[in-house]
Design a protein around this motif. Sequence first.
Motif, mmCIF file in Angstrom:
data_model
loop_
_atom_site.group_PDB
_atom_site.id
_atom_site.type_symbol
_atom_site.label_atom_id
_atom_site.label_comp_id
_atom_site.label_asym_id
_atom_site.label_seq_id
_atom_site.Cartn_x
_atom_site.Cartn_y
_atom_site.Cartn_z
ATOM 1 N N GLY A 117 0.807 -1.209 0.000
ATOM 2 C CA GLY A 117 0.000 0.000 0.000
ATOM 3 C C GLY A 117 0.842 1.260 0.000
ATOM 4 N N THR A 118 0.262 2.320 0.527
ATOM 5 C CA THR A 118 0.890 3.640 0.449
ATOM 6 C C THR A 118 1.749 3.989 1.659
ATOM 7 O OG1 THR A 118 -1.113 4.632 1.369
ATOM 8 C CG2 THR A 118 -0.943 4.552 -1.038
ATOM 9 N N ASN A 119 1.840 3.097 2.621
ATOM 10 C CA ASN A 119 2.629 3.359 3.827
ATOM 11 C C ASN A 119 4.083 2.925 3.608
ATOM 12 O OD1 ASN A 119 3.811 3.498 6.356
ATOM 13 N ND2 ASN A 119 2.050 2.635 7.425
ATOM 14 N N SER A 120 4.965 3.903 3.387
ATOM 15 C CA SER A 120 6.366 3.588 3.100
ATOM 16 C C SER A 120 7.059 2.911 4.289
ATOM 17 C CB SER A 120 7.134 4.849 2.699
ATOM 18 O OG SER A 120 7.156 5.782 3.758
ATOM 19 N N LYS A 121 6.544 3.093 5.489
ATOM 20 C CA LYS A 121 7.140 2.425 6.655
ATOM 21 C C LYS A 121 6.923 0.915 6.594
ATOM 22 C CE LYS A 121 7.019 6.409 9.625
ATOM 23 N NZ LYS A 121 6.505 7.073 10.777
ATOM 24 N N LYS A 122 5.983 0.485 5.768
ATOM 25 C CA LYS A 122 5.753 -0.954 5.582
ATOM 26 C C LYS A 122 6.464 -1.490 4.349
ATOM 27 C CE LYS A 122 1.441 -1.265 8.121
ATOM 28 N NZ LYS A 122 0.050 -1.701 8.100
ATOM 29 N N TRP A 123 6.407 -0.765 3.220
ATOM 30 C CA TRP A 123 7.008 -1.317 2.006
ATOM 31 C C TRP A 123 8.515 -1.108 1.924
ATOM 32 C CZ3 TRP A 123 9.319 2.376 -0.880
ATOM 33 C CH2 TRP A 123 8.726 3.615 -1.052
ATOM 34 N N MET A 124 9.039 -0.047 2.533
ATOM 35 C CA MET A 124 10.470 0.207 2.446
ATOM 36 C C MET A 124 11.300 -0.916 3.088
ATOM 37 S SD MET A 124 12.417 3.833 3.036
ATOM 38 C CE MET A 124 11.242 4.787 2.089
#
Length: 146
Positions: free
Chosen positions: A108-115
């Motif tokens: 999704g749009t939460n960079s704290k999850k995808w990064m």
Amino acid sequence: HLKTFRKNYLQWIEDIRSGSLLKRFPNETETWVSDFGVAIIDFGGLNLQQFFTEAATKLAITNMNDLQRLHSHLSYGFIINANPLAHQLLNVAKPLMANLLERFDIHGTNSKKWMPALLKKIPRSQLPTALGGFKDFKPVAICDYI
């Protein structure tokens, strides 16, 4: 502009498939050898206004279908910043590109999850700052295909 985009996009796909993409970029320190790549598709900024026309939706689905031709050249991939509209587009495209999409992790749009997910598979030194890389990141090459 749309015809130029499609021409360049299809040329980029063919260059990857044929192996000629890496040959275009001189590398004095090592030899380019790779049959597989990693893809990061960033849907950041995608909004409903971009899909108001049938032509825009058709173009997006056609482009995603064309990516299916890279199936055998892709180790894995990431789709990041997938908002609800991007999820809808992916659901529509799934029947056309199921083999390719199974290699992608969708975030999704939460960079704290995808990064952190990107950094588990791709070294920080290989990513631009916006994707979690170092501030002094310098790309090996910039492809102005699209």
